[in-house]
Scaffold this motif. Structure first.
Motif, PDB file in Angstrom:
ATOM      1  N   MET A 188      13.016  -2.031  -4.805  1.00 35.51           N
ATOM      2  CA  MET A 188      14.078  -2.836  -4.186  1.00 35.51           C
ATOM      3  C   MET A 188      14.092  -2.610  -2.671  1.00 35.51           C
ATOM      4  N   HIS A 189      13.883  -1.366  -2.257  1.00 32.88           N
ATOM      5  CA  HIS A 189      13.816  -1.063  -0.819  1.00 32.88           C
ATOM      6  C   HIS A 189      12.624  -1.764  -0.180  1.00 32.88           C
ATOM      7  N   THR A 190      11.467  -1.731  -0.856  1.00 39.28           N
ATOM      8  CA  THR A 190      10.260  -2.360  -0.320  1.00 39.28           C
ATOM      9  C   THR A 190      10.437  -3.867  -0.196  1.00 39.28           C
ATOM     10  N   ALA A 191      11.014  -4.495  -1.219  1.00 37.42           N
ATOM     11  CA  ALA A 191      11.232  -5.943  -1.164  1.00 37.42           C
ATOM     12  C   ALA A 191      12.160  -6.327  -0.013  1.00 37.42           C
ATOM     13  N   SER A 212      11.139  -8.664   3.184  1.00 35.32           N
ATOM     14  CA  SER A 212      11.975  -9.829   3.513  1.00 35.32           C
ATOM     15  C   SER A 212      12.392  -9.804   4.979  1.00 35.32           C
ATOM     16  N   LYS A 213      12.732  -8.615   5.474  1.00 31.37           N
ATOM     17  CA  LYS A 213      13.104  -8.471   6.895  1.00 31.37           C
ATOM     18  C   LYS A 213      11.929  -8.785   7.790  1.00 31.37           C
ATOM     19  N   SER A 214      10.727  -8.349   7.403  1.00 32.93           N
ATOM     20  CA  SER A 214       9.549  -8.480   8.272  1.00 32.93           C
ATOM     21  C   SER A 214       9.088  -9.920   8.440  1.00 32.93           C
ATOM     22  N   GLU A 229       0.831  -1.204   0.000  1.00 30.37           N
ATOM     23  CA  GLU A 229       0.000   0.000   0.000  1.00 30.37           C
ATOM     24  C   GLU A 229       0.867   1.256   0.000  1.00 30.37           C
ATOM     25  N   GLU A 230       1.922   1.229   0.805  1.00 29.79           N
ATOM     26  CA  GLU A 230       2.820   2.393   0.877  1.00 29.79           C
ATOM     27  C   GLU A 230       3.524   2.624  -0.454  1.00 29.79           C
ATOM     28  N   LEU A 231       3.964   1.523  -1.095  1.00 29.26           N
ATOM     29  CA  LEU A 231       4.656   1.634  -2.377  1.00 29.26           C
ATOM     30  C   LEU A 231       3.723   2.169  -3.461  1.00 29.26           C
ATOM     31  N   CYS A 261       6.947  -3.143 -16.339  1.00 28.28           N
ATOM     32  CA  CYS A 261       6.842  -3.626 -14.961  1.00 28.28           C
ATOM     33  C   CYS A 261       8.232  -3.932 -14.411  1.00 28.28           C
ATOM     34  N   TYR A 262       8.479  -3.509 -13.196  1.00 26.28           N
ATOM     35  CA  TYR A 262       9.719  -3.832 -12.483  1.00 26.28           C
ATOM     36  C   TYR A 262       9.369  -4.754 -11.320  1.00 26.28           C
ATOM     37  N   ALA A 263      10.192  -5.772 -11.087  1.00 21.43           N
ATOM     38  CA  ALA A 263       9.891  -6.751 -10.038  1.00 21.43           C
ATOM     39  C   ALA A 263      11.143  -7.209  -9.307  1.00 21.43           C
ATOM     40  N   VAL A 264      10.939  -7.562  -8.020  1.00 20.72           N
ATOM     41  CA  VAL A 264      12.053  -7.987  -7.157  1.00 20.72           C
ATOM     42  C   VAL A 264      11.577  -9.149  -6.280  1.00 20.72           C
ATOM     43  N   PRO A 265      12.429 -10.176  -6.075  1.00 24.01           N
ATOM     44  CA  PRO A 265      12.044 -11.307  -5.218  1.00 24.01           C
ATOM     45  C   PRO A 265      12.002 -10.933  -3.737  1.00 24.01           C
ATOM     46  N   ILE A 266      11.246 -11.703  -2.971  1.00 23.90           N
ATOM     47  CA  ILE A 266      11.198 -11.603  -1.511  1.00 23.90           C
ATOM     48  C   ILE A 266      11.808 -12.883  -0.956  1.00 23.90           C
ATOM     49  N   TYR A 267      12.668 -12.750   0.043  1.00 16.55           N
ATOM     50  CA  TYR A 267      13.384 -13.910   0.589  1.00 16.55           C
ATOM     51  C   TYR A 267      13.004 -14.163   2.049  1.00 16.55           C
TER      52      TYR A 267
END
Length: 207
Positions: A196-199, A203-205, A48-50, A159-165
Motif C-alpha cells: 500500500m505504501h509503494t502504490a 501514484s505520487k511520482s 525493485e525496492e518492494l 497475492c495482494y494488490a493495490v491500484p495506482i492513481y
C-alpha cells in the motif's frame, strides 16, 4: 493487410493516387503505448525496492478494454514458488489480485457486466465465479484498499494488490505482491503495509 487496417480505421486510402496514410486510431494506440512506457519508467524503481524488501515477486498490470489485465512489468523475488506470468501476457481480472483491485475501481454495474460478457472459468476451488458473491468481494476491496488473490488462480499462491492513481484520481494500473500462501499469510500485515505504501509512492511520482 492494408484493406483490413482501413476497415478498422488504422489507415486511410487516397482514392486519387491509391496511397495510404496513417489513420487517427494509430495516434490513439501510440498514446496508450507512451502512457504505459511512462508508468513502467516511474514504477520500476519502486517495484525493485518492494521485491528486494520482501523477497517476493512484484507485478505491474493495466486493465485492457475488455477489462482483463495485461502485465507490463515483473520483478522476480527469491522464492522458488511464483505466479506463472510473463510481461505482455494477459490474465482474467476476476481471478487475479491486480484484476480484482482494478475492477473494484469501477461502478457495480460495470463489474456485473464484466461477468456477463466473459466466460467465467473456475481455476481452483477458491475462484469466485458467482457475480453477486464477487460484487461483495469488490465492496470489501474498496473498504480495505487492497485486493487479495486467495489461491484463486493457483493453489498455494496468494497475492495482494493495490491500484495506482493518476493526478485525476483515476486508477491507471495496479501492482501486486505474490508468493507462497503460508509465507504470505504469516507476513500479511507487513506485506499489505509495504504494498500500500509503494502504490501510494508510485501514484505520487506520476502526478
Amino acid at each position: 493487410l492494408l484493406a483490413t487496417l482501413e476497415k478498422w480505421g488504422y489507415v486511410r486510402k487516397n482514392e486519387e493516387n491509391n496511397k495510404y496514410r496513417l489513420g487517427i486510431k494509430f495516434a490513439y494506440v501510440g498514446t496508450i503505448v507512451l502512457e504505459r512506457q511512462e508508468i513502467i519508467k516511474y514504477s520500476r524503481p519502486y517495484l525493485e525496492e518492494l521485491s528486494w524488501e520482501t523477497n517476493e515477486t512484484v507485478h505491474l498490470a493495466v486493465m485492457e478494454d475488455d477489462c482483463d489485465i495485461r502485465f507490463l512489468d515483473k520483478v522476480m523475488g527469491n522464492s522458488m514458488f511464483y505466479m506463472e506470468s510473463f510481461v505482455g501476457g494477459k490474465k482474467p481480472s476476476y481471478a487475479t489480485g491486480t484484476g480484482k483491485a482494478l475492477l473494484s475501481t469501477l461502478p457495480d454495474e460495470k463489474v456485473l457486466n464484466y461477468f456477463k460478457k466473459h466466460e467465467i472459468q473456475r481455476f481452483t476451488e477458491h475462484t469466485i465465479t458467482d457475480p453477486e458473491e464477487f460484487l461483495e468481494e469488490v465492496k470489501r476491496i474498496r473498504e480495505q484498499g487492497y485486493a487479495v488473490d486467495n489461491e484463486e488462480s493457483e493453489i498455494g499462491l496468494t497475492c495482494y494488490a493495490v491500484p495506482i492513481y493518476n493526478a485525476n484520481n483515476e486508477a491507471i494500473a495496479a501492482i501486486s505482491l505474490s508468493g507462497p500462501t503460508t509465507r504470505m499469510k504469516k507476513n500479511s500485515e507487513d506485506v499489505i503495509s509495504s504494498i500500500m505504501h509503494t502504490a501510494k509512492e508510485i501514484s505520487k511520482s506520476i502526478r
